[in-house]
Scaffold this motif. Sequence first.
Motif, PDB file in Angstrom:
ATOM      1  N   GLU A 527      -1.447   5.014   7.965  1.00 54.64           N
ATOM      2  CA  GLU A 527      -1.136   5.519   6.626  1.00 54.64           C
ATOM      3  C   GLU A 527      -1.564   4.502   5.559  1.00 54.64           C
ATOM      4  N   ARG A 528      -1.394   3.215   5.856  1.00 57.02           N
ATOM      5  CA  ARG A 528      -1.844   2.179   4.916  1.00 57.02           C
ATOM      6  C   ARG A 528      -3.367   2.248   4.742  1.00 57.02           C
ATOM      7  N   ARG A 529      -4.073   2.441   5.851  1.00 52.62           N
ATOM      8  CA  ARG A 529      -5.530   2.546   5.757  1.00 52.62           C
ATOM      9  C   ARG A 529      -5.931   3.783   4.959  1.00 52.62           C
ATOM     10  N   LEU A 530      -5.140   4.837   5.070  1.00 48.38           N
ATOM     11  CA  LEU A 530      -5.407   6.041   4.287  1.00 48.38           C
ATOM     12  C   LEU A 530      -5.264   5.748   2.793  1.00 48.38           C
ATOM     13  N   PHE A 531      -4.249   4.982   2.440  1.00 43.16           N
ATOM     14  CA  PHE A 531      -4.065   4.545   1.051  1.00 43.16           C
ATOM     15  C   PHE A 531      -5.256   3.703   0.597  1.00 43.16           C
ATOM     16  N   TYR A 532      -5.715   2.810   1.476  1.00 47.25           N
ATOM     17  CA  TYR A 532      -6.871   1.962   1.182  1.00 47.25           C
ATOM     18  C   TYR A 532      -8.113   2.822   0.927  1.00 47.25           C
TER      19      TYR A 532
END
Length: 701
Positions: A527-532
């Motif tokens: 999910e963090r990578r999706l935000f990135y």
Amino acid sequence: MDPDRVLEGLDPEQLEAARSLRGPVCILAGAGTGKTRAITHRIAHAVASGVAAEQQILAVTFTTRAAGEMRGRLRSLGAPRVQARTFHSAARRQLWYFWPQVIGGPTPTLLDSKVQPVSRAAASCGLQLDRTGLRDVAGEIEWAKVTQVRPTDYEKAAVKAGRETPLAIHEVARVYEAYEELCRENNLLDFESMLELTAAMLNENSAVAERVRDQYRYFVVDEFQDVNPLQKLVLDAWLGDRDDLCVVGDPDQTIYSFTGATPSYLTGFSAAYPHATVVRLVRDYRSTPQVVRVANSTLRSASNGADSRRELVAQRPDGPEPTYTEYDDDPAEATSVARKISALIDAGTPAREIAVLFRANSQTATYEQALSDAGIAYTVRGATRFFDRPEIKQAIHTLRGARHGAADEPLVSTVRHILTPLGLTERPPEGRQARERWESLAALAQLAEDMAGGESGGDSGRVTMEDFVAELDARVATEHAPELEGVTLASLHSAKGMEWDAVFLAGLTEGMLPIVYAESAEQIEEERRLFYVGVTRAREFLSLSWALSRSPGGRRNRKPSRFLDGLRPASPSLAQERQRRGQGKQARTVSCRICGAAVTEAAERKVGRCRDCPADYDEELLERLKQWRSGVAREQKVPAYVIFTDATLQAVAEQVPASSSGLAQIPGVGAAKLERYGAAVLDLCAGSAPARPEDEGDPDE
């Protein structure tokens, strides 16, 4: 073509990649670092240097848009005959060509969607599913097939992988088996089976393999972090025992692991090929230093720590600082975003250079309404495919008929003249349907302008109607749609590979990003990578916002996304939020309440016992809980597992909590869900009619 001229304008790292002409080569390319430029110049340099003939090169991408962009760049670099295709497109051409001699009989019907056959398969198993349930089951079947899991092995594999299934695992297995049988009986072929048959054809038929490997000797694979085991099987079959392979990717943009994709092929490339050349692209040409700082900070906050080699280095001049805005409710957030978009357009930013990105498609409706109210044209990415629209089919048919009679006429004025009777007026009309038709036709006119200006490989003043129609035919064949004039509304997943001058990341709250059903550390990091990915879509203007309530006057019980910690301006509650999350993440040892052994799997921890130990739950209560969950899911228009997973409901039925504190002890019942659904669940446990859950703060998906 002069090989040295092809290399002009490349930075030192891109130059190193372009000069590494023999494989294996691994290019680790951060967001905005010019990976498409590097690999197209590498291909053109290989052609100009005589290392590979154009017809022997296969460049594989993951989207038709990316393949179309690559073909356009290769044309402008003097390598128009290089094949740039998706995995599915390349495999389909090969399989269909060799089908008569290898398999025989009529070629199967290729499925565009699994939903209809899955519906029939489910019905044959006595199951009636709504459209959301059908899509979820189809997704599970797709995951199983790309990871090479057969129906008989699905239950075991799904448990091992911790899959949150839309039905009981054994029911999914039954539908999967029935689906495969239905496809066999009706000569239907889905994309996964097409890839599997292509790989089998090459691995088992030496004559076919020899012909294909003689045709393609030089391979480039883009977005290698998104390759799944089935695609890797096909790639290995194409390669045989050769290693002229160049892969390009970014582990920090791995956002499709739920579909079976794995970055391990990219991160493990050097181990698979110890003699590989590895090049890292870190110079970010897309975004301003202000946006790049946010992107780097996002990765630096990852639980696995910072990796300085992955830090982007901004190359553009300074731009505006990203903004962080909190709103009372969703409509207020959408209205404000629409106002800001209107101001950007008035200041000269084209509407098609603006995007509003969300975690979930269900968030789109509020913004469609706000933009419509503001009179701003928009397009929803992932809606009806461009070339399937009736007005586009009619326009292309008319343009094809006019190409010979207008051979010597100026392209742009001729195309506009032809499209005017179909609805292309000087100004967009009123009404949503009329405006959508106008926007589609305007996209065709814009494509003609781009070609006449040389942006699609043509020379200014020399592009004819014949050239334009040929370009349209190629785009229809590859589904490479032109850009629409309007603000883009898109999910973060569908925005990957795109970029805009201005990006609004909206709805950044806990439960939405990270999504409510992301529970493990691996899921949170994805999910963090999706935000990135969302952050790095922005070139200049980046807006990040969230709302504390779903509707006006509703309870302000939402929290800003944890991914904003350290980015947004400090607030008095920020330290308390961090402390609360840190306490929540502390590992707990869970023992089986039946035999006392330690349990480690997520599903076992939820029910509080080993999988093999006998269950002691109230079957009638579990059925009531599931019926209640289905009703709430329909009312809120979300998948059932977003309310509670099967494992959580089973744990409730086994423990039958009598109080909020008891219910809160069950894994999967967090504070937000306790507040929304706790009263209803406790009423069901007590044998009473359930109370209605709070509408405010319900998760969207």
